[in-house]
Design a protein around this motif. Structure first.
Motif, PDB file in Angstrom:
ATOM      1  N   MET A   1     -56.032 -14.855 -25.087  1.00 11.29           N
ATOM      2  CA  MET A   1     -57.294 -15.544 -24.826  1.00 11.29           C
ATOM      3  C   MET A   1     -58.391 -14.890 -25.666  1.00 11.29           C
ATOM      4  O   MET A   1     -58.620 -13.696 -25.551  1.00 11.29           O
ATOM      5  N   THR A   2     -59.060 -15.664 -26.460  1.00 15.19           N
ATOM      6  CA  THR A   2     -60.054 -15.115 -27.364  1.00 15.19           C
ATOM      7  C   THR A   2     -61.329 -14.668 -26.662  1.00 15.19           C
ATOM      8  O   THR A   2     -62.062 -13.848 -27.195  1.00 15.19           O
ATOM      9  N   ASP A   3     -61.617 -15.206 -25.473  1.00 18.12           N
ATOM     10  CA  ASP A   3     -62.826 -14.812 -24.769  1.00 18.12           C
ATOM     11  C   ASP A   3     -62.588 -13.705 -23.740  1.00 18.12           C
ATOM     12  O   ASP A   3     -63.514 -13.274 -23.066  1.00 18.12           O
ATOM     13  N   CYS A   4     -61.374 -13.203 -23.626  1.00 22.74           N
ATOM     14  CA  CYS A   4     -61.041 -12.140 -22.667  1.00 22.74           C
ATOM     15  C   CYS A   4     -61.257 -10.782 -23.325  1.00 22.74           C
ATOM     16  O   CYS A   4     -60.654 -10.470 -24.357  1.00 22.74           O
ATOM     17  N   LEU A   5     -62.108  -9.964 -22.714  1.00 20.49           N
ATOM     18  CA  LEU A   5     -62.406  -8.641 -23.249  1.00 20.49           C
ATOM     19  C   LEU A   5     -61.145  -7.812 -23.435  1.00 20.49           C
ATOM     20  O   LEU A   5     -60.951  -7.182 -24.477  1.00 20.49           O
ATOM     21  N   PHE A   6     -60.278  -7.781 -22.428  1.00 25.75           N
ATOM     22  CA  PHE A   6     -59.090  -6.932 -22.529  1.00 25.75           C
ATOM     23  C   PHE A   6     -58.099  -7.471 -23.550  1.00 25.75           C
ATOM     24  O   PHE A   6     -57.438  -6.698 -24.242  1.00 25.75           O
ATOM     25  N   MET A   9     -59.331  -6.199 -26.729  1.00 25.29           N
ATOM     26  CA  MET A   9     -59.000  -4.778 -26.895  1.00 25.29           C
ATOM     27  C   MET A   9     -57.553  -4.628 -27.337  1.00 25.29           C
ATOM     28  O   MET A   9     -57.254  -3.854 -28.247  1.00 25.29           O
ATOM     29  N   VAL A  10     -56.656  -5.359 -26.697  1.00 25.61           N
ATOM     30  CA  VAL A  10     -55.239  -5.316 -27.061  1.00 25.61           C
ATOM     31  C   VAL A  10     -55.060  -5.707 -28.525  1.00 25.61           C
ATOM     32  O   VAL A  10     -54.276  -5.092 -29.258  1.00 25.61           O
ATOM     33  N   ARG A  24     -45.537  -3.207 -24.153  1.00 26.43           N
ATOM     34  CA  ARG A  24     -46.022  -4.242 -23.227  1.00 26.43           C
ATOM     35  C   ARG A  24     -47.323  -3.889 -22.509  1.00 26.43           C
ATOM     36  O   ARG A  24     -47.895  -4.741 -21.831  1.00 26.43           O
ATOM     37  N   THR A  25     -47.799  -2.628 -22.649  1.00 26.32           N
ATOM     38  CA  THR A  25     -48.984  -2.199 -21.910  1.00 26.32           C
ATOM     39  C   THR A  25     -49.928  -1.403 -22.798  1.00 26.32           C
ATOM     40  O   THR A  25     -49.528  -0.835 -23.819  1.00 26.32           O
ATOM     41  N   GLN A  45     -50.049  -8.909 -22.389  1.00 22.67           N
ATOM     42  CA  GLN A  45     -50.049 -10.357 -22.183  1.00 22.67           C
ATOM     43  C   GLN A  45     -51.093 -10.689 -21.123  1.00 22.67           C
ATOM     44  O   GLN A  45     -51.215  -9.983 -20.120  1.00 22.67           O
ATOM     45  N   HIS A  46     -51.843 -11.752 -21.327  1.00 25.55           N
ATOM     46  CA  HIS A  46     -52.912 -12.111 -20.395  1.00 25.55           C
ATOM     47  C   HIS A  46     -52.359 -12.708 -19.096  1.00 25.55           C
ATOM     48  O   HIS A  46     -51.564 -13.655 -19.121  1.00 25.55           O
ATOM     49  N   HIS A  47     -52.794 -12.126 -17.986  1.00 23.71           N
ATOM     50  CA  HIS A  47     -52.578 -12.659 -16.641  1.00 23.71           C
ATOM     51  C   HIS A  47     -53.866 -12.355 -15.888  1.00 23.71           C
ATOM     52  O   HIS A  47     -54.346 -11.222 -15.919  1.00 23.71           O
ATOM     53  N   PRO A  48     -54.449 -13.319 -15.181  1.00 28.83           N
ATOM     54  CA  PRO A  48     -55.762 -13.097 -14.573  1.00 28.83           C
ATOM     55  C   PRO A  48     -55.774 -12.129 -13.389  1.00 28.83           C
ATOM     56  O   PRO A  48     -56.758 -11.412 -13.191  1.00 28.83           O
ATOM     57  N   THR A  49     -54.709 -12.102 -12.595  1.00 27.93           N
ATOM     58  CA  THR A  49     -54.689 -11.253 -11.403  1.00 27.93           C
ATOM     59  C   THR A  49     -53.309 -10.631 -11.223  1.00 27.93           C
ATOM     60  O   THR A  49     -52.326 -11.078 -11.816  1.00 27.93           O
ATOM     61  N   VAL A  50     -53.242  -9.647 -10.351  1.00 29.71           N
ATOM     62  CA  VAL A  50     -51.957  -9.006 -10.069  1.00 29.71           C
ATOM     63  C   VAL A  50     -51.001  -9.992  -9.407  1.00 29.71           C
ATOM     64  O   VAL A  50     -49.802  -9.978  -9.677  1.00 29.71           O
ATOM     65  N   ALA A  51     -51.524 -10.886  -8.579  1.00 31.78           N
ATOM     66  CA  ALA A  51     -50.666 -11.892  -7.938  1.00 31.78           C
ATOM     67  C   ALA A  51     -50.091 -12.849  -8.979  1.00 31.78           C
ATOM     68  O   ALA A  51     -48.905 -13.197  -8.930  1.00 31.78           O
ATOM     69  N   ALA A  52     -50.923 -13.268  -9.921  1.00 25.66           N
ATOM     70  CA  ALA A  52     -50.448 -14.153 -10.986  1.00 25.66           C
ATOM     71  C   ALA A  52     -49.386 -13.458 -11.830  1.00 25.66           C
ATOM     72  O   ALA A  52     -48.371 -14.062 -12.207  1.00 25.66           O
ATOM     73  N   LEU A  53     -49.596 -12.181 -12.121  1.00 25.83           N
ATOM     74  CA  LEU A  53     -48.611 -11.423 -12.898  1.00 25.83           C
ATOM     75  C   LEU A  53     -47.309 -11.266 -12.119  1.00 25.83           C
ATOM     76  O   LEU A  53     -46.223 -11.454 -12.670  1.00 25.83           O
TER      77      LEU A  53
END
Length: 119
Positions: A1-6, A9-10, A24-25, A45-53
């Motif tokens: 995601m281009t608008d995601c800060l993390f 960073m990755v 992977r991390t 890899q982008h995942h919004p929350t721990v539950a989603a991951l």
């Protein structure tokens, strides 16, 4: 995601003080530390929350937790068997819980006595 800060960073587009990296991390120092040691561990890899991951890729969630444990050892917060002196691993889900970047991340905190409850 281009608008995601993390994600940026990755990708190396935004500077970070990286302390640990696997295929992977990525783990880097928090810019607003809440303890003497405060490192964020993210999946590349982008995942919004721990539950989603957890739902999408349980093996990647395990890799993120393993990376957090490795950071704790590396930072002197734990020994190889995971004990003494101690550390806390925190994840926030959603704005009311304090999640300010919608990319799952674990906070590894330590270096002082940590009180409970935290907030």
């Amino acid at each position: 995601m281009t608008d995601c800060l993390f994600c940026r960073m990755v990708a190396g587009e935004v500077p970070a003080t990286v302390v640990h990296e696997t295929d992977r991390t990525l783990a880097f120092r928090d810019i607003n530390p809440q303890a003497p040691t405060h490192v964020l561990v993210v999946p590349k890899q982008h995942h919004p929350t721990v539950a989603a991951l957890a739902e999408a890729d349980p093996d990647l969630l395990a890799a993120v937790v393993r990376a957090a444990a490795a950071v704790a050892v590396q930072e002197g917060l734990a020994t190889e068997d995971g004990v003494e002196p101690g550390y806390r691993v925190v994840t926030n889900t959603g704005p009311q819980a304090g999640q300010s970047v919608p990319h799952v991340h674990l906070h590894v905190l330590g270096g002082r006595d940590l009180t409970w409850p935290p907030g």
